[in-house]
Design a protein around this motif. Structure first.
Motif, short mmCIF file in Angstrom:
data_model
loop_
_atom_site.label_atom_id
_atom_site.label_comp_id
_atom_site.label_asym_id
_atom_site.label_seq_id
_atom_site.Cartn_x
_atom_site.Cartn_y
_atom_site.Cartn_z
N ILE A 1 10.72 83.98 -40.28
CA ILE A 1 10.97 84.82 -39.11
C ILE A 1 9.67 85.18 -38.40
O ILE A 1 9.57 85.09 -37.16
N LEU A 2 8.64 85.56 -39.18
CA LEU A 2 7.39 86.02 -38.58
C LEU A 2 6.57 84.89 -37.96
O LEU A 2 5.98 85.06 -36.89
N PHE A 3 6.53 83.73 -38.62
CA PHE A 3 5.59 82.69 -38.22
C PHE A 3 6.23 81.48 -37.54
O PHE A 3 5.52 80.57 -37.12
N ARG A 4 7.56 81.49 -37.42
CA ARG A 4 8.21 80.41 -36.71
C ARG A 4 9.26 80.91 -35.70
O ARG A 4 9.16 80.60 -34.52
N LEU A 5 10.22 81.68 -36.17
CA LEU A 5 11.33 82.06 -35.28
C LEU A 5 10.88 83.01 -34.17
O LEU A 5 11.14 82.76 -32.99
N LEU A 6 10.20 84.11 -34.54
CA LEU A 6 9.76 85.06 -33.51
C LEU A 6 8.76 84.44 -32.53
O LEU A 6 8.86 84.67 -31.32
N PRO A 7 7.77 83.65 -33.00
CA PRO A 7 6.89 82.99 -32.03
C PRO A 7 7.66 82.04 -31.10
O PRO A 7 7.33 81.96 -29.91
N TRP A 8 8.66 81.33 -31.62
CA TRP A 8 9.45 80.44 -30.76
C TRP A 8 10.18 81.24 -29.69
O TRP A 8 10.19 80.87 -28.52
N ILE A 9 10.75 82.36 -30.10
CA ILE A 9 11.43 83.23 -29.13
C ILE A 9 10.44 83.75 -28.09
O ILE A 9 10.72 83.75 -26.88
N GLY A 10 9.26 84.18 -28.57
CA GLY A 10 8.26 84.72 -27.65
C GLY A 10 7.74 83.71 -26.65
O GLY A 10 7.62 83.99 -25.45
N ILE A 11 7.47 82.49 -27.14
CA ILE A 11 6.87 81.46 -26.27
C ILE A 11 7.89 80.91 -25.28
O ILE A 11 7.61 80.79 -24.08
N PHE A 12 9.07 80.58 -25.77
CA PHE A 12 10.02 79.82 -24.95
C PHE A 12 11.11 80.65 -24.29
O PHE A 12 11.70 80.21 -23.30
N LEU A 13 11.39 81.85 -24.81
CA LEU A 13 12.43 82.69 -24.21
C LEU A 13 11.86 83.87 -23.46
O LEU A 13 12.28 84.18 -22.33
N VAL A 14 10.89 84.55 -24.07
CA VAL A 14 10.31 85.74 -23.42
C VAL A 14 9.33 85.33 -22.32
O VAL A 14 9.48 85.70 -21.15
N ILE A 15 8.31 84.54 -22.70
CA ILE A 15 7.32 84.08 -21.71
C ILE A 15 7.92 83.00 -20.81
O ILE A 15 7.58 82.90 -19.63
N GLY A 16 8.80 82.17 -21.37
CA GLY A 16 9.44 81.13 -20.58
C GLY A 16 8.62 79.88 -20.40
O GLY A 16 8.81 79.13 -19.43
N GLU A 17 7.72 79.59 -21.34
CA GLU A 17 6.92 78.38 -21.26
C GLU A 17 7.77 77.14 -21.49
O GLU A 17 8.75 77.17 -22.24
N ASP A 18 7.40 76.05 -20.85
CA ASP A 18 8.06 74.76 -21.09
C ASP A 18 7.36 74.06 -22.25
O ASP A 18 6.13 74.15 -22.39
N PRO A 19 8.11 73.36 -23.10
CA PRO A 19 7.50 72.62 -24.20
C PRO A 19 6.51 71.58 -23.69
O PRO A 19 6.69 71.01 -22.61
N ARG A 20 5.48 71.33 -24.48
CA ARG A 20 4.44 70.39 -24.10
C ARG A 20 4.36 69.26 -25.12
O ARG A 20 5.28 69.06 -25.91
N GLY A 21 3.27 68.54 -25.13
CA GLY A 21 3.10 67.44 -26.06
C GLY A 21 4.08 66.31 -25.79
O GLY A 21 4.30 65.90 -24.65
N ASP A 22 4.73 65.83 -26.85
CA ASP A 22 5.68 64.74 -26.74
C ASP A 22 7.09 65.20 -26.40
O ASP A 22 7.98 64.36 -26.20
N VAL A 23 7.31 66.50 -26.36
CA VAL A 23 8.68 67.01 -26.19
C VAL A 23 9.32 66.55 -24.88
O VAL A 23 10.51 66.20 -24.88
N PRO A 24 8.61 66.53 -23.73
CA PRO A 24 9.27 66.02 -22.53
C PRO A 24 9.78 64.59 -22.69
O PRO A 24 10.87 64.26 -22.20
N PHE A 25 9.02 63.74 -23.38
CA PHE A 25 9.48 62.37 -23.63
C PHE A 25 10.67 62.38 -24.61
O PHE A 25 11.62 61.61 -24.46
N PHE A 26 10.60 63.26 -25.63
CA PHE A 26 11.74 63.40 -26.54
C PHE A 26 13.00 63.79 -25.77
O PHE A 26 14.08 63.27 -26.03
N PHE A 27 12.82 64.73 -24.82
CA PHE A 27 13.98 65.22 -24.07
C PHE A 27 14.57 64.10 -23.20
O PHE A 27 15.80 63.98 -23.09
N TYR A 28 13.68 63.27 -22.64
CA TYR A 28 14.15 62.16 -21.81
C TYR A 28 15.07 61.23 -22.61
O TYR A 28 16.16 60.86 -22.16
#
Length: 423
Positions: free
Chosen positions: A48-75
């Motif tokens: 919860i502390l080192f994976r779930l909450l940071p994921w919520i903070g980065i992608f839901l609260v701040i609203g950042e888009d995934p980087r790295g290979d993720v856009p290609f993964f999404f395609y």
């Protein structure tokens, strides 16, 4: 968020993670007590502390888009979800089923952030099973779990970049556990798991096959099992799309950093010109060492059970891949980082922890400096007169030095059957 701002945020996160890592390393007694009495609660809290909450903070609260290979993964996950046929209807450098696996969370939430969450969940399952496997023999396994969670490399590559290479260790871990449960007759089970990994993850997992054939009791039985599964799959792909299933091999044409070639390129270029047109020949040269060195370690340890040497050989194999393959990127570190932490690291040795932290910082800083400054190819040493180039080249050298250190640790562990306390 601008890329430079993202980099500064990563540096701040690295600093916080490093400070927390130092605290975790200093609390061996506390974590040993938690492991004896409350390990399930401690594992849930860590997730919860080192994976779930940071994921919520980065992608839901701040609203950042995934980087790295993720856009290609999404395609390709989108294309797979729509019923496309891999390699024919969309590009993929992964195994045939990979795109269909990462498309599963899109049925619940059609967003690239769902793919990152999938990577986090799978990493957590692999880490949990690793902990359960090591727990009976290592009283500080819980501390090692937290150490892995807090390493900047694992945090950034999984949580921010959504890298999938940790799946390699997941497959190797299942094979290892099978050899431990069936010490006299394990080839069929190992062959099935290996074949599924080649179909589901990446073809580069095949590098592990060469040392594996040396340490198993019945190598022919292993190969026949793999053939029973793999040949029908290849026949089906060829029937549907011809030789397009060879698309993942094209990924090896790209020259990446850091590896032995990227740091020796000024010397190599003084004899011959290397570019992406003739890079496959370079990779074939690197392939020799990627196969030969782990196979040598396997041969030296062939008298030991596979259940004792498989994790170390796994680390040696993919460390060699990163050192000798000119197409190997730094992100491949995540393939064996869990194994390094649990198998090769002495948590009480400051040098070991220092190398882990240094490598984590290098894998975060070097790619940014490299890309931000135009991805320079060091064709001659005169280019190092530019201070920025010299800085980035030094980062590559340090990266490769850390890889060689890990390879040395793997050699000691597999061949000498013990960890050395010397730095």
């Amino acid at each position: 968020m601008p890329i430079l701002t993202v980099f500064y945020v990563k540096l701040i996160l690295n600093l916080l993670l490093t400070i927390t890592t130092v605290w975790v390393v200093s609390q061996s007694d506390l974590f040993a007590r938690w492991q004896r009495n409350n390990d399930n609660l401690a594992l849930a809290a860590g997730f919860i502390l080192f994976r779930l909450l940071p994921w919520i903070g980065i992608f839901l609260v701040i609203g950042e888009d995934p980087r790295g290979d993720v856009p290609f993964f999404f395609y390709k996950a989108e294309a797979a979800k729509l019923g496309g046929f891999v390699y024919r209807d969309f590009w993929s450098y992964h195994a045939p089923l990979f795109a269909y696996i990462i498309s599963l969370p899109l049925w619940l939430w059609h967003n690239s952030r769902a793919i990152v969450l999938l990577m986090v969940v799978i990493e957590t399952l692999i880490l949990w099973l690793t902990y359960r496997t090591y727990k009976p023999g290592k009283p500080h396994s819980l501390q090692l779990t937290y150490l892995y969670w807090l390493l900047p490399a694992s945090f950034m590559y999984i949580l921010v970049d959504g890298q999938e290479e940790v799946w390699f260790w997941g497959a190797a871990l299942l094979m290892w556990r099978h050899t431990k449960r069936h010490p006299q007759d394990y080839e069929i089970g190992v062959g099935v798991i290996f074949s599924l990994a080649l179909i589901m993850i990446k073809v580069t997992f095949v590098f592990l096959l060469f040392p594996l054939l040396i340490i198993v009791r019945k190598p022919l039985k292993l190969l026949l099992t793999m053939a029973v599964i793999g040949l029908p799959v290849l026949a089906f792909l060829y029937w549907q799309i011809g030789d397009l299933f060879l698309m993942p091999i094209q990924h090896t044409e790209q020259l990446m950093t850091p590896n032995l070639f990227s740091v020796m390129r000024p010397i190599v270029e003084s004899f011959t010109t290397i570019n992406e047109k003739n890079s496959p020949l370079l990779n074939w040269f690197g392939l020799v060492f990627t196969i030969l060195i782990p196979s040598y370690l396997a041969y030296r340890s062939r008298h030991r059970p596979a259940s004792e040497t498989l994790p170390g050989l796994f680390v040696a194999t993919f460390t060699c891949m990163m050192i000798f393959q000119a197409s190997a990127p730094g992100a491949y570190l995540i393939a064996f980082l869990v194994t390094v932490v649990f198998e090769l690291i002495d948590v009480k040795n400051p040098w070991h922890i220092g190398v882990l932290l240094a490598l984590s910082w290098l894998t975060v800083v070097q790619p940014f400096v490299y890309v931000y400054n135009g991805q320079p190819s060091y064709l001659n040493f005169g280019m190092l007169g530019n201070p920025i180039y010299l800085f980035e080249y030094t980062l590559q050298l340090l990266n490769v030095a850390c890889f060689f250190w890990i390879l040395r640790q793997a050699y000691r562990h597999v061949v000498l059957s013990q960890l050395s306390s010397a730095p």
